[in-house]
Design a protein around this motif. Structure first.
Motif, PDB file in Angstrom:
ATOM      1  N   PHE A  24      53.238  27.421  64.464  1.00  0.00           N
ATOM      2  CA  PHE A  24      52.920  28.778  64.926  1.00  0.00           C
ATOM      3  C   PHE A  24      54.019  29.205  65.902  1.00  0.00           C
ATOM      4  N   GLY A  25      54.668  30.314  65.623  1.00  0.00           N
ATOM      5  CA  GLY A  25      55.711  30.813  66.527  1.00  0.00           C
ATOM      6  C   GLY A  25      57.079  30.588  65.928  1.00  0.00           C
ATOM      7  N   THR A  26      57.830  31.677  65.771  1.00  0.00           N
ATOM      8  CA  THR A  26      59.176  31.549  65.193  1.00  0.00           C
ATOM      9  C   THR A  26      60.238  31.749  66.277  1.00  0.00           C
ATOM     10  N   ASP A  28      62.633  30.180  69.656  1.00  0.00           N
ATOM     11  CA  ASP A  28      63.709  29.173  69.716  1.00  0.00           C
ATOM     12  C   ASP A  28      63.210  27.773  69.370  1.00  0.00           C
ATOM     13  N   PHE A  29      62.101  27.384  70.024  1.00  0.00           N
ATOM     14  CA  PHE A  29      61.645  26.007  69.837  1.00  0.00           C
ATOM     15  C   PHE A  29      61.067  25.793  68.439  1.00  0.00           C
ATOM     16  N   GLY A  30      60.251  26.754  67.999  1.00  0.00           N
ATOM     17  CA  GLY A  30      59.644  26.638  66.670  1.00  0.00           C
ATOM     18  C   GLY A  30      60.725  26.523  65.596  1.00  0.00           C
ATOM     19  N   TYR A  46      55.733  28.582  58.595  1.00  0.00           N
ATOM     20  CA  TYR A  46      55.567  29.221  59.907  1.00  0.00           C
ATOM     21  C   TYR A  46      54.391  30.193  59.890  1.00  0.00           C
ATOM     22  N   GLY A  47      53.672  30.225  60.999  1.00  0.00           N
ATOM     23  CA  GLY A  47      52.649  31.245  61.200  1.00  0.00           C
ATOM     24  C   GLY A  47      53.205  32.220  62.232  1.00  0.00           C
ATOM     25  N   SER A  48      53.285  33.506  61.849  1.00  0.00           N
ATOM     26  CA  SER A  48      53.939  34.452  62.744  1.00  0.00           C
ATOM     27  C   SER A  48      53.191  35.778  62.774  1.00  0.00           C
ATOM     28  N   ARG A  49      53.441  36.541  63.852  1.00  0.00           N
ATOM     29  CA  ARG A  49      52.854  37.885  63.928  1.00  0.00           C
ATOM     30  C   ARG A  49      53.559  38.816  62.949  1.00  0.00           C
ATOM     31  N   ASN A  50      54.833  38.513  62.665  1.00  0.00           N
ATOM     32  CA  ASN A  50      55.606  39.355  61.750  1.00  0.00           C
ATOM     33  C   ASN A  50      56.139  38.511  60.595  1.00  0.00           C
ATOM     34  N   SER A  65      51.222  34.766  57.625  1.00  0.00           N
ATOM     35  CA  SER A  65      50.437  35.153  58.811  1.00  0.00           C
ATOM     36  C   SER A  65      49.848  33.857  59.388  1.00  0.00           C
ATOM     37  N   HIS A  66      49.359  33.926  60.629  1.00  0.00           N
ATOM     38  CA  HIS A  66      48.811  32.707  61.251  1.00  0.00           C
ATOM     39  C   HIS A  66      47.710  32.104  60.394  1.00  0.00           C
ATOM     40  N   GLU A  67      46.815  32.952  59.939  1.00  0.00           N
ATOM     41  CA  GLU A  67      45.653  32.488  59.180  1.00  0.00           C
ATOM     42  C   GLU A  67      46.086  31.774  57.896  1.00  0.00           C
ATOM     43  N   ILE A  78      51.898  24.272  67.850  1.00  0.00           N
ATOM     44  CA  ILE A  78      51.750  25.576  68.521  1.00  0.00           C
ATOM     45  C   ILE A  78      52.991  25.808  69.390  1.00  0.00           C
ATOM     46  N   ALA A  79      53.998  26.458  68.816  1.00  0.00           N
ATOM     47  CA  ALA A  79      55.244  26.712  69.565  1.00  0.00           C
ATOM     48  C   ALA A  79      55.199  28.119  70.150  1.00  0.00           C
ATOM     49  N   ILE A  80      54.201  28.330  70.986  1.00  0.00           N
ATOM     50  CA  ILE A  80      53.951  29.645  71.590  1.00  0.00           C
ATOM     51  C   ILE A  80      53.682  29.413  73.074  1.00  0.00           C
ATOM     52  N   LEU A  83      50.459  31.537  77.678  1.00  0.00           N
ATOM     53  CA  LEU A  83      49.992  32.880  78.003  1.00  0.00           C
ATOM     54  C   LEU A  83      49.286  33.568  76.839  1.00  0.00           C
ATOM     55  N   TYR A  84      49.735  33.261  75.619  1.00  0.00           N
ATOM     56  CA  TYR A  84      49.224  33.977  74.441  1.00  0.00           C
ATOM     57  C   TYR A  84      48.222  33.152  73.630  1.00  0.00           C
ATOM     58  N   TYR A  85      47.795  32.008  74.178  1.00  0.00           N
ATOM     59  CA  TYR A  85      46.916  31.121  73.406  1.00  0.00           C
ATOM     60  C   TYR A  85      45.595  31.786  72.996  1.00  0.00           C
ATOM     61  N   VAL A 136      61.377  17.628  74.929  1.00  0.00           N
ATOM     62  CA  VAL A 136      62.576  17.763  74.076  1.00  0.00           C
ATOM     63  C   VAL A 136      62.944  19.245  74.079  1.00  0.00           C
ATOM     64  N   SER A 137      64.225  19.539  74.278  1.00  0.00           N
ATOM     65  CA  SER A 137      64.580  20.963  74.328  1.00  0.00           C
ATOM     66  C   SER A 137      65.025  21.473  72.958  1.00  0.00           C
ATOM     67  N   ALA A 138      64.901  22.793  72.795  1.00  0.00           N
ATOM     68  CA  ALA A 138      65.344  23.415  71.544  1.00  0.00           C
ATOM     69  C   ALA A 138      66.836  23.158  71.358  1.00  0.00           C
TER      70      ALA A 138
HETATM   71  P1  NAP Z   1      60.068  31.950  72.530  1.00  0.00           P
HETATM   72  O1  NAP Z   1      61.460  31.891  72.022  1.00  0.00           O
HETATM   73  O2  NAP Z   1      59.701  32.992  73.488  1.00  0.00           O
HETATM   74  O3  NAP Z   1      59.112  32.021  71.262  1.00  0.00           O
HETATM   75  C1  NAP Z   1      57.760  32.033  71.370  1.00  0.00           C
HETATM   76  C2  NAP Z   1      57.156  32.572  70.091  1.00  0.00           C
HETATM   77  O4  NAP Z   1      55.783  32.792  70.323  1.00  0.00           O
HETATM   78  C3  NAP Z   1      57.698  33.913  69.669  1.00  0.00           C
HETATM   79  O5  NAP Z   1      58.848  33.802  68.928  1.00  0.00           O
HETATM   80  C4  NAP Z   1      56.549  34.520  68.889  1.00  0.00           C
HETATM   81  O6  NAP Z   1      56.624  34.108  67.527  1.00  0.00           O
HETATM   82  C5  NAP Z   1      55.322  33.863  69.493  1.00  0.00           C
HETATM   83  N1  NAP Z   1      54.638  34.848  70.340  1.00  0.00           N
HETATM   84  C6  NAP Z   1      55.144  35.594  71.337  1.00  0.00           C
HETATM   85  N2  NAP Z   1      54.218  36.389  71.859  1.00  0.00           N
HETATM   86  C7  NAP Z   1      53.080  36.155  71.171  1.00  0.00           C
HETATM   87  C8  NAP Z   1      51.767  36.687  71.228  1.00  0.00           C
HETATM   88  N3  NAP Z   1      51.426  37.610  72.106  1.00  0.00           N
HETATM   89  N4  NAP Z   1      50.859  36.206  70.356  1.00  0.00           N
HETATM   90  C9  NAP Z   1      51.177  35.285  69.457  1.00  0.00           C
HETATM   91  N5  NAP Z   1      52.423  34.753  69.332  1.00  0.00           N
HETATM   92  C10 NAP Z   1      53.344  35.186  70.188  1.00  0.00           C
HETATM   93  O7  NAP Z   1      59.669  30.580  73.198  1.00  0.00           O
HETATM   94  P2  NAP Z   1      60.184  29.137  72.817  1.00  0.00           P
HETATM   95  O8  NAP Z   1      61.355  28.812  73.641  1.00  0.00           O
HETATM   96  O9  NAP Z   1      60.292  28.978  71.352  1.00  0.00           O
HETATM   97  O10 NAP Z   1      58.979  28.238  73.350  1.00  0.00           O
HETATM   98  C11 NAP Z   1      57.791  28.122  72.616  1.00  0.00           C
HETATM   99  C12 NAP Z   1      56.924  27.046  73.253  1.00  0.00           C
HETATM  100  O11 NAP Z   1      57.638  25.809  73.233  1.00  0.00           O
HETATM  101  C13 NAP Z   1      56.624  27.347  74.717  1.00  0.00           C
HETATM  102  O12 NAP Z   1      55.321  26.980  75.013  1.00  0.00           O
HETATM  103  C14 NAP Z   1      57.605  26.465  75.472  1.00  0.00           C
HETATM  104  O13 NAP Z   1      57.097  26.086  76.718  1.00  0.00           O
HETATM  105  C15 NAP Z   1      57.701  25.272  74.529  1.00  0.00           C
HETATM  106  N6  NAP Z   1      58.974  24.522  74.680  1.00  0.00           N
HETATM  107  C16 NAP Z   1      60.162  25.169  74.578  1.00  0.00           C
HETATM  108  C17 NAP Z   1      61.344  24.446  74.709  1.00  0.00           C
HETATM  109  C18 NAP Z   1      62.686  25.110  74.582  1.00  0.00           C
HETATM  110  O14 NAP Z   1      63.706  24.442  74.741  1.00  0.00           O
HETATM  111  N7  NAP Z   1      62.744  26.387  74.269  1.00  0.00           N
HETATM  112  C19 NAP Z   1      61.300  23.061  74.941  1.00  0.00           C
HETATM  113  C20 NAP Z   1      60.070  22.426  75.024  1.00  0.00           C
HETATM  114  C21 NAP Z   1      58.894  23.177  74.891  1.00  0.00           C
HETATM  115  P3  NAP Z   1      56.314  35.163  66.333  1.00  0.00           P
HETATM  116  O15 NAP Z   1      57.115  36.377  66.641  1.00  0.00           O
HETATM  117  O16 NAP Z   1      56.728  34.451  65.126  1.00  0.00           O
HETATM  118  O17 NAP Z   1      54.834  35.432  66.383  1.00  0.00           O
END
Ligand code: NAP
Length: 471
Positions: A24-26, A28-30, A46-50, A65-67, A78-80, A83-85, A136-138
């Motif tokens: 879930f979530g497209t 950086d990390f997803g 991937y499950g995404s809003r778009n 879609s997520h569903e 859950i790569a989101i 805040l949006y859980y 682990v970082s993206a």
């Molecule tokens: P990000 O780039 O902001 O992506 C988060 C994704 O969440 C968005 O692309 C979006 O995907 C989805 N999203 C955003 N708002 C939403 C909403 N209101 N409802 C549902 N979905 C929503 O963040 P990220 O860096 O990938 O990080 C994602 C998670 O991984 C976070 O919890 C972060 O703490 C964790 N993490 C990140 C890293 C890193 O290096 N970046 C490392 C370890 C852990 P869609 O547009 O596809 O819906």
């Protein structure tokens, strides 16, 4: 962004048939995790809003879609952001019985009362939440720089779900570390937010000591010269004073590496057992000994560099030339002083040996080296050679002082030379250590460290009474 150049794991580690995993979530990390998983043989949905926005999605992955996406797999990452859980509650039914992998981190420690993983489990009690991948970082997933952090901390209440996630971790060429139940999630979420936790005390202490001794030397050497002798030696600030301060701080920090061990020995001897916790401050001090030693090594290294440039300093060359000219003009040759020759050579020699052993200690504390020596070898270097380093460096400082401390000129405004202060803690440590190695003290201490306990007096008396009555 999508320049993925990661090393592939062994073919034997790849999933047998394409296992589908949903993310879930497209963001950086997803995307990074999905790409890495696809390289390792997984099929990613991937499950995404778009779902129609597939511009940055790794080639070969599906976006739904997520569903719809949740229907395709038993494991959903859950790569989101946390805040949006809450939107996940809508999918409660679809997610029932599924493994939800929480990868989230927060912006600061204690941002929320409970961990993100526990919060997710509270939102979806019918799902099996597992915490993983948050350290682990993206960037590391994309660039293949995973060598620095191969460990992936995993925790969760359902062991089968944890096992499934750990299989994924292994197949990505990483090492899972089972930390236990979801209660540990908060601790795991704090890992990426900690800022050099073990380095804070050594760095603040070294900065404090540096400032203290710098101002002390400034007053004693520069201000005194200016006020009393009307001489401007402010240029001492550039090399002379730092070259006084660095060895002082290095020696004090090195002694502080061994002082907590001395306190611990005294406590264990007085308590007669090792099964009682040390006070918190001592525990914390013991844990940052390696960092204290490494900071000390940096100061020792600076001292070596400052010392090496002495011959090219204008002030030193001027002083030397003036001395030679003075002798020539007065037609006088100062006689060679063998004692001074000995003191000077021994002082330098002790410094070289001390620094060499200091370097050896630093090298053996590197994980790549310490992982390749056994416990006895590590103890030999860190304890025995460590004490030898402290002895050599203390002797180096003592000889540097030589007989200087006897001269009244060494006490401007009654202030003793700064190096004298640096000898206090090392001498205390060495003197107490000297007594601790006496067999009459070392024997009970070794026994205590091997588990022997001194019985309390009343217990001993009742034991004696019992054995007396049985006779
Ligand atoms: P990000 O780039 O902001 O992506 C988060 C994704 O969440 C968005 O692309 C979006 O995907 C989805 N999203 C955003 N708002 C939403 C909403 N209101 N409802 C549902 N979905 C929503 O963040 P990220 O860096 O990938 O990080 C994602 C998670 O991984 C976070 O919890 C972060 O703490 C964790 N993490 C990140 C890293 C890193 O290096 N970046 C490392 C370890 C852990 P869609 O547009 O596809 O819906």
């Amino acid at each position: 962004m999508e320049n993925f150049t990661t090393a592939m794991p062994l073919t034997s580690d790849l999933p047998n048939k394409k296992q589908t995993v949903c993310i879930f979530g497209t963001g950086d990390f997803g995307r990074s995790l999905g790409h890495k998983m696809m390289q390792c043989g997984y099929s990613i949905v991937y499950g995404s809003r778009n779902p129609q926005n597939t511009k940055l999605i790794p080639q070969g992955a599906t976006v739904l879609s997520h569903e719809e996406a949740a229907e395709t797999s038993d494991i959903i990452i859950i790569a989101i952001q946390r805040l949006y859980y809450d939107f996940l509650e809508r999918l409660k039914e679809t997610l029932t019985g599924k493994v939800l992998v929480d990868v989230s981190n927060n912006l600061k420690i204690n941002q929320y009362p409970e961990s993100n993983a526990e919060y997710l489990a509270k939102l979806l009690p019918e799902s099996k939440v597992v915490k993983a991948f948050n350290t682990v970082s993206a960037w590391a997933l994309q660039s293949g720089a995973l060598d620095a952090s191969r460990q992936v901390f995993v925790c969760g209440n359902d062991s089968k779900s944890k096992e499934k996630v750990m299989d994924i971790v292994r197949s990505l060429g990483l090492t899972p570390l089972d930390k236990g139940s979801l209660l540990v999630a908060k601790e795991i979420e704090d890992y990426p937010l900690q800022l050099f936790p073990m380095w804070k005390f050594p760095i603040y202490l070294s900065l404090g000591l540096t400032a203290l001794f710098f101002f002390y030397c400034l007053i004693r050497d520069v201000v005194y010269g200016y006020v009393v002798r009307k001489k401007d030696v402010s240029f001492f600030i550039a090399i002379t004073i730092p070259n006084r301060v660095c060895p002082i701080v290095a020696l004090i920090l090195l002694a502080l590496v061994y002082l907590p061990g001395i306190f611990a020995a005294i406590l264990q001897l007085s308590r007669g057992t090792k099964y009682r916790r040390f006070p918190d401050w001592l525990d914390k001090w013991m844990l940052c000994r390696k960092q204290l030693g490494l900071v000390a090594l940096v100061f020792a290294f600076l001292h070596v560099l400052y010392t090496l440039v002495i011959p090219i300093r204008y002030y030193v060359r001027w002083k030397y030339n003036s001395y030679v000219l003075d002798q020539a003009l007065k037609n006088r040759t100062d006689p060679f002083n063998t004692v001074n020759g000995w003191i000077s050579d021994s002082y330098v020699s002790l410094g070289i040996l001390g620094f060499f052993l200091f370097l050896l200690l630093g090298i053996t504390s590197l994980p790549s080296v310490s992982n390749n020596v056994n416990w006895r070898e590590f103890r030999f270097v860190q304890s025995y050679l460590g004490y030898l380093t402290l002895v050599l460096c203390t002797a180096h400082t003592l000889l540097y002082g030589g007989r200087r401390f006897l001269s009244s000129k060494s006490y401007p405004w009654g202030l003793p030379p700064a190096y004298i202060f640096s000898l206090i803690i090392p001498c205390i440590v060495l003197v107490i250590k000297f007594f601790l190695v006496f067999p009459c003290i070392d024997r009970p201490l070794t026994a205590i460290r091997q588990g022997w306990e001194r019985k309390p007096k009343d217990l001993r008396e009742s034991h004696n009474n019992l054995s007396g009555s049985s006779v």
